[in-house]
Motif scaffolding. Structure first.
Motif, mmCIF file in Angstrom:
data_model
loop_
_atom_site.group_PDB
_atom_site.id
_atom_site.type_symbol
_atom_site.label_atom_id
_atom_site.label_comp_id
_atom_site.label_asym_id
_atom_site.label_seq_id
_atom_site.Cartn_x
_atom_site.Cartn_y
_atom_site.Cartn_z
ATOM 1 N N VAL A 242 54.891 39.857 43.615
ATOM 2 C CA VAL A 242 53.837 40.605 44.460
ATOM 3 C C VAL A 242 52.265 40.107 44.439
ATOM 4 O O VAL A 242 52.075 40.399 42.957
ATOM 5 N N VAL A 243 51.573 39.746 45.297
ATOM 6 C CA VAL A 243 50.315 39.606 45.099
ATOM 7 C C VAL A 243 49.514 40.916 45.357
ATOM 8 O O VAL A 243 49.373 41.371 46.486
ATOM 9 N N ASP A 244 49.194 41.743 44.283
ATOM 10 C CA ASP A 244 48.699 42.981 44.227
ATOM 11 C C ASP A 244 47.165 43.132 44.626
ATOM 12 O O ASP A 244 46.588 42.815 43.606
ATOM 13 N N GLU A 245 47.053 43.257 45.686
ATOM 14 C CA GLU A 245 45.362 43.246 45.966
ATOM 15 C C GLU A 245 44.682 44.230 45.177
ATOM 16 O O GLU A 245 43.463 44.055 44.742
ATOM 17 N N GLU A 246 45.163 45.483 45.100
ATOM 18 C CA GLU A 246 44.768 46.433 44.460
ATOM 19 C C GLU A 246 44.312 46.015 42.979
ATOM 20 O O GLU A 246 42.984 46.270 42.307
ATOM 21 N N LEU A 247 45.269 45.529 42.479
ATOM 22 C CA LEU A 247 45.233 44.949 41.001
ATOM 23 C C LEU A 247 44.037 44.079 40.789
ATOM 24 O O LEU A 247 43.546 44.036 39.909
ATOM 25 N N MET A 248 44.040 43.037 41.773
ATOM 26 C CA MET A 248 43.491 41.954 41.946
ATOM 27 C C MET A 248 41.958 42.418 41.951
ATOM 28 O O MET A 248 41.033 41.942 41.123
ATOM 29 N N ASP A 249 41.658 43.440 42.775
ATOM 30 C CA ASP A 249 40.438 44.064 42.870
ATOM 31 C C ASP A 249 39.999 44.507 41.528
ATOM 32 O O ASP A 249 38.480 44.463 40.986
ATOM 33 N N ARG A 250 40.602 45.076 41.146
ATOM 34 C CA ARG A 250 40.271 45.817 39.413
ATOM 35 C C ARG A 250 40.077 44.679 38.538
ATOM 36 O O ARG A 250 39.194 45.006 37.714
ATOM 37 N N VAL A 251 40.762 43.731 38.599
ATOM 38 C CA VAL A 251 40.745 42.663 37.562
ATOM 39 C C VAL A 251 39.387 41.937 37.821
ATOM 40 O O VAL A 251 38.585 41.500 36.996
ATOM 41 N N TYR A 252 38.921 41.688 39.244
ATOM 42 C CA TYR A 252 37.813 40.818 39.447
ATOM 43 C C TYR A 252 36.689 41.816 39.323
ATOM 44 O O TYR A 252 35.382 41.378 38.632
#
Length: 263
Positions: A242-252
């Motif tokens: 899954v491309v988890d946008e919430e996770l990626m926002d947190r990582v960025y």
């Protein structure tokens, strides 16, 4: 009667090195031979307005590897001055810069246009290969380039380096992290501790442990990191993630919080 001693044989002189490139002699063939030796190390950094995230980590990396490979240190102040001079000569405040170190601590700086961050989801193809001396960002990366190119020809974005038993180490030119819904897991197999990884790990709920290809179905998401940025992983071999946008926002956001240091 004493036989006269034979005259000492003079030491053989090292033959002069002659090198041509496309039919033209090279002005400094000894320097070119050093650069072509494949024995050395480097670091790659993104420069913005004359500043670098994790600059101190880059300088520490260069010094450690120079001590290990060449038994001498590398002064961070000199490196900063060399990169600054190269940026000025190129007329750039924003750039992708690399610092290469060869035998005798010969230091080469390259500067080119900055790489824009690419957040396109990545498809990875696993291969059985681990880099030698993986803790060093060394030259001579034929194996990882070979597998990376083969992965791209097969329709993937990059190779994922694994051991014979499927233990995951790193991407061909990236670190990889997995998300189990609670923690970011960095594989514990031998790999290069990338600067982006080093900046992210303390800013996220992170742990390190053994990860294998057989473990992939237990993870929700994954992402890769390197000097060019961070991107989600959409699949590894035939396993979709899954491309988890919430996770990626947190990582960025975590990466964006890392301070910029002036050269």
């Amino acid at each position: 009667m004493t036989t006269p001693a034979a005259p000492a044989t003079p030491p053989a002189e090292t033959p002069a090195l002659h090198v041509e490139v496309d039919g033209s002699p090279v002005a400094d063939p000894e320097l070119l031979a050093t650069l072509m030796s494949g024995y050395g190390h480097f670091t790659a950094m993104q420069v913005r307005d004359g500043r670098v995230q994790g600059l101190g980590l880059h300088l520490d990396r260069l010094d450690r590897a120079t001590r290990e490979l060449f038994d001498r240190g590398l002064d961070g102040g000199r490196v900063r001055a060399l990169v600054g001079a190269a940026l000025e000569a190129a007329g750039r405040r924003d750039a992708s810069a690399r610092v290469y170190v060869y035998d005798g601590a010969r230091t080469v700086v390259t500067v080119r246009a900055p790489f824009p961050p690419d957040r396109t989801p990545q498809a990875l193809r696993s291969v059985t290969y681990w880099r030698p001396a993986a803790h060093i960002k060394h030259l001579g990366g034929f194996g990882q380039t070979f597998h990376g190119e083969a992965a791209r020809r097969a329709g993937f974005d990059e190779a994922l380096l694994t051991g014979p038993d499927g233990e995951i180490a790193e991407g061909a030119v990236t670190n990889i992290a997995f998300w189990d819904g609670t923690s970011v897991i960095w594989p514990s197999a031998p790999c290069l501790a990338g600067i982006t990884m080093a900046l992210l790990a303390p800013r996220l709920p992170s742990t390190s442990r053994r990860v294998t290809l057989a473990d992939l179905p237990s993870f929700r998401s994954a992402f890769v990191t390197n000097s060019r940025g961070i991107a989600p992983v959409s699949r590894i071999d035939g396993v979709g993630l899954v491309v988890d946008e919430e996770l990626m926002d947190r990582v960025y956001a975590a990466y964006g919080a890392a301070p910029w240091e002036t050269l």
